[in-house]
Design a protein around this motif. Structure first.
Motif, PDB file in Angstrom:
ATOM      1  N   GLU A   1      -5.489  32.763 -50.013  1.00 28.45           N
ATOM      2  CA  GLU A   1      -4.754  31.535 -49.770  1.00 28.45           C
ATOM      3  C   GLU A   1      -3.356  31.845 -49.272  1.00 28.45           C
ATOM      4  OE1 GLU A   1      -4.886  28.855 -53.027  1.00 28.45           O
ATOM      5  OE2 GLU A   1      -6.966  29.312 -53.468  1.00 28.45           O
ATOM      6  N   GLY A   2      -2.746  30.842 -48.726  1.00 32.40           N
ATOM      7  CA  GLY A   2      -1.366  30.993 -48.301  1.00 32.40           C
ATOM      8  C   GLY A   2      -1.233  31.336 -46.834  1.00 32.40           C
ATOM      9  N   TRP A   3      -0.044  31.799 -46.482  1.00 36.15           N
ATOM     10  CA  TRP A   3       0.324  32.031 -45.100  1.00 36.15           C
ATOM     11  C   TRP A   3       0.893  33.424 -44.920  1.00 36.15           C
ATOM     12  CZ3 TRP A   3      -1.038  28.353 -41.674  1.00 36.15           C
ATOM     13  CH2 TRP A   3      -1.366  27.096 -42.201  1.00 36.15           C
ATOM     14  N   ALA A   4       0.805  33.911 -43.703  1.00 32.37           N
ATOM     15  CA  ALA A   4       1.387  35.195 -43.334  1.00 32.37           C
ATOM     16  C   ALA A   4       2.162  34.994 -42.043  1.00 32.37           C
ATOM     17  CB  ALA A   4       0.295  36.247 -43.145  1.00 32.37           C
ATOM     18  N   VAL A   5       3.041  35.952 -41.738  1.00 29.68           N
ATOM     19  CA  VAL A   5       3.763  35.927 -40.475  1.00 29.68           C
ATOM     20  C   VAL A   5       3.538  37.271 -39.798  1.00 29.68           C
ATOM     21  CG1 VAL A   5       5.952  36.736 -41.464  1.00 29.68           C
ATOM     22  CG2 VAL A   5       5.978  35.432 -39.335  1.00 29.68           C
ATOM     23  N   GLU A   6       3.289  37.232 -38.488  1.00 37.88           N
ATOM     24  CA  GLU A   6       3.144  38.464 -37.726  1.00 37.88           C
ATOM     25  C   GLU A   6       4.260  38.526 -36.699  1.00 37.88           C
ATOM     26  OE1 GLU A   6      -0.736  38.473 -35.876  1.00 37.88           O
ATOM     27  OE2 GLU A   6      -0.172  36.953 -34.430  1.00 37.88           O
ATOM     28  N   MET A   7       4.771  39.737 -36.510  1.00 46.60           N
ATOM     29  CA  MET A   7       5.843  39.975 -35.547  1.00 46.60           C
ATOM     30  C   MET A   7       5.297  40.874 -34.448  1.00 46.60           C
ATOM     31  SD  MET A   7       8.572  38.368 -36.301  1.00 46.60           S
ATOM     32  CE  MET A   7       9.759  39.172 -35.245  1.00 46.60           C
ATOM     33  N   ILE A   8       5.369  40.394 -33.216  1.00 48.39           N
ATOM     34  CA  ILE A   8       4.862  41.146 -32.067  1.00 48.39           C
ATOM     35  C   ILE A   8       6.009  41.345 -31.085  1.00 48.39           C
ATOM     36  CG2 ILE A   8       3.206  41.193 -30.172  1.00 48.39           C
ATOM     37  CD1 ILE A   8       1.477  39.260 -31.876  1.00 48.39           C
ATOM     38  N   ARG A   9       6.249  42.597 -30.718  1.00 54.11           N
ATOM     39  CA  ARG A   9       7.282  42.896 -29.716  1.00 54.11           C
ATOM     40  C   ARG A   9       6.700  42.604 -28.340  1.00 54.11           C
ATOM     41  NH1 ARG A   9      10.429  48.591 -29.732  1.00 54.11           N
ATOM     42  NH2 ARG A   9       8.302  49.354 -29.740  1.00 54.11           N
ATOM     43  N   ASP A  10       7.480  42.032 -27.461  1.00 55.16           N
ATOM     44  CA  ASP A  10       7.022  41.732 -26.101  1.00 55.16           C
ATOM     45  C   ASP A  10       6.425  42.984 -25.471  1.00 55.16           C
ATOM     46  OD1 ASP A  10       7.956  39.180 -26.445  1.00 55.16           O
ATOM     47  OD2 ASP A  10       9.550  39.302 -24.942  1.00 55.16           O
ATOM     48  N   GLY A  11       5.239  42.829 -24.882  1.00 57.27           N
ATOM     49  CA  GLY A  11       4.562  43.941 -24.234  1.00 57.27           C
ATOM     50  C   GLY A  11       3.611  44.689 -25.144  1.00 57.27           C
ATOM     51  N   SER A  12       3.623  44.405 -26.446  1.00 61.50           N
ATOM     52  CA  SER A  12       2.727  45.074 -27.393  1.00 61.50           C
ATOM     53  C   SER A  12       1.491  44.223 -27.622  1.00 61.50           C
ATOM     54  CB  SER A  12       3.419  45.301 -28.735  1.00 61.50           C
ATOM     55  OG  SER A  12       4.490  46.193 -28.597  1.00 61.50           O
TER      56      SER A  12
ATOM     57  N   ARG B   1       5.913  27.079 -36.292  1.00 65.73           N
ATOM     58  CA  ARG B   1       4.987  28.185 -36.580  1.00 65.73           C
ATOM     59  C   ARG B   1       4.954  29.251 -35.487  1.00 65.73           C
ATOM     60  NH1 ARG B   1      -0.310  25.391 -39.359  1.00 65.73           N
ATOM     61  NH2 ARG B   1       0.855  24.081 -40.798  1.00 65.73           N
ATOM     62  N   LEU B   2       5.759  29.082 -34.456  1.00 62.84           N
ATOM     63  CA  LEU B   2       5.807  30.047 -33.359  1.00 62.84           C
ATOM     64  C   LEU B   2       7.240  30.118 -32.846  1.00 62.84           C
ATOM     65  CD1 LEU B   2       4.252  31.906 -31.358  1.00 62.84           C
ATOM     66  CD2 LEU B   2       3.994  29.890 -29.900  1.00 62.84           C
ATOM     67  N   TRP B   3       7.815  31.315 -32.931  1.00 60.71           N
ATOM     68  CA  TRP B   3       9.208  31.486 -32.523  1.00 60.71           C
ATOM     69  C   TRP B   3       9.287  32.721 -31.634  1.00 60.71           C
ATOM     70  CZ3 TRP B   3      12.905  28.098 -34.599  1.00 60.71           C
ATOM     71  CH2 TRP B   3      14.225  28.338 -34.218  1.00 60.71           C
ATOM     72  N   ARG B   4       9.577  32.511 -30.365  1.00 61.67           N
ATOM     73  CA  ARG B   4       9.695  33.612 -29.411  1.00 61.67           C
ATOM     74  C   ARG B   4      11.122  33.645 -28.897  1.00 61.67           C
ATOM     75  NH1 ARG B   4       5.673  32.938 -25.169  1.00 61.67           N
ATOM     76  NH2 ARG B   4       4.280  33.855 -26.695  1.00 61.67           N
ATOM     77  N   ASP B   5      11.756  34.797 -29.096  1.00 60.04           N
ATOM     78  CA  ASP B   5      13.150  34.938 -28.693  1.00 60.04           C
ATOM     79  C   ASP B   5      13.539  36.407 -28.755  1.00 60.04           C
ATOM     80  OD1 ASP B   5      15.734  34.244 -27.986  1.00 60.04           O
ATOM     81  OD2 ASP B   5      15.977  32.772 -29.585  1.00 60.04           O
ATOM     82  N   LYS B   6      14.433  36.830 -27.875  1.00 57.42           N
ATOM     83  CA  LYS B   6      15.014  38.173 -27.898  1.00 57.42           C
ATOM     84  C   LYS B   6      13.974  39.288 -27.914  1.00 57.42           C
ATOM     85  CE  LYS B   6      19.324  36.708 -29.875  1.00 57.42           C
ATOM     86  NZ  LYS B   6      19.406  35.508 -30.635  1.00 57.42           N
ATOM     87  N   GLY B   7      12.868  39.085 -27.187  1.00 57.26           N
ATOM     88  CA  GLY B   7      11.869  40.146 -27.057  1.00 57.26           C
ATOM     89  C   GLY B   7      10.842  40.211 -28.166  1.00 57.26           C
TER      90      GLY B   7
END
Length: 169
Positions: A42-53, A24-30
């Protein structure tokens, strides 16, 4: 041969010590992908955060796993696809912001065609605009500051030129 591959993988991990590869957590390549409960139901979501943001660049629905309760685990392929999508969202946002802050029109002025550019400087306390008139060779004919809400049109640029490129009130 197997030992050699392990050595390469260890070296790559040592180069990027902040890597996390969890379901549930994947950090790689910034970038960090985090699977979260969907706030809208209901259900799930995914959020994408750029390093430093501080804020996510992308939040979207995430697929359910086989048991129809838990989320599908993140993996390298999913992360790579999410990075590409989030990067595109950021690129579009930057293009839109650039278009809002930079405008250009062309006007006839004497025997020449003059380009008039408006650039808005979005300062938190005192934003302002800058008008620049350029001849066909790109030489600056005039420049003046304007209000940040100045509306650049062919007509407003023509009036500025007709007034001798003076200060705009």
């Amino acid at each position: 041969m197997q030992q050699h591959n392990d050595t390469i993988d260890s070296a790559a991990s040592a180069d990027e010590p902040d890597q996390i590869h969890e379901p549930r957590l994947w950090r790689d390549k910034g970038w960090t992908a985090r699977v979260i409960k969907n706030e809208d139901g209901e259900g799930w979501a995914v959020e994408m955060i750029r390093d430093g943001s501080a804020e996510p660049a992308l939040v979207g629905p995430w697929t359910m796993g086989r048991n129809k309760v838990d989320p599908k685990p993140l993996d390298a392929t999913a992360h790579q696809t999410l990075v590409k999508t989030a990067s595109e969202v950021i690129r579009r946002h930057e293009q839109q912001l650039h278009a809002q802050l930079n405008k250009e029109v062309s006007i006839d002025f004497g025997d020449d065609v003059v380009s008039v550019r408006l650039t808005i400087t979005p300062d938190e306390f005192e934003p302002f605009g800058t008008l620049i008139a350029l001849n066909p060779l790109g030489d600056v004919l005039a420049t003046t500051n304007v209000r940040p809400d100045f509306r650049l049109t062919r007509e407003s640029a023509g009036r500025w030129a007709a007034d001798g490129f003076g200060k705009i009130r």
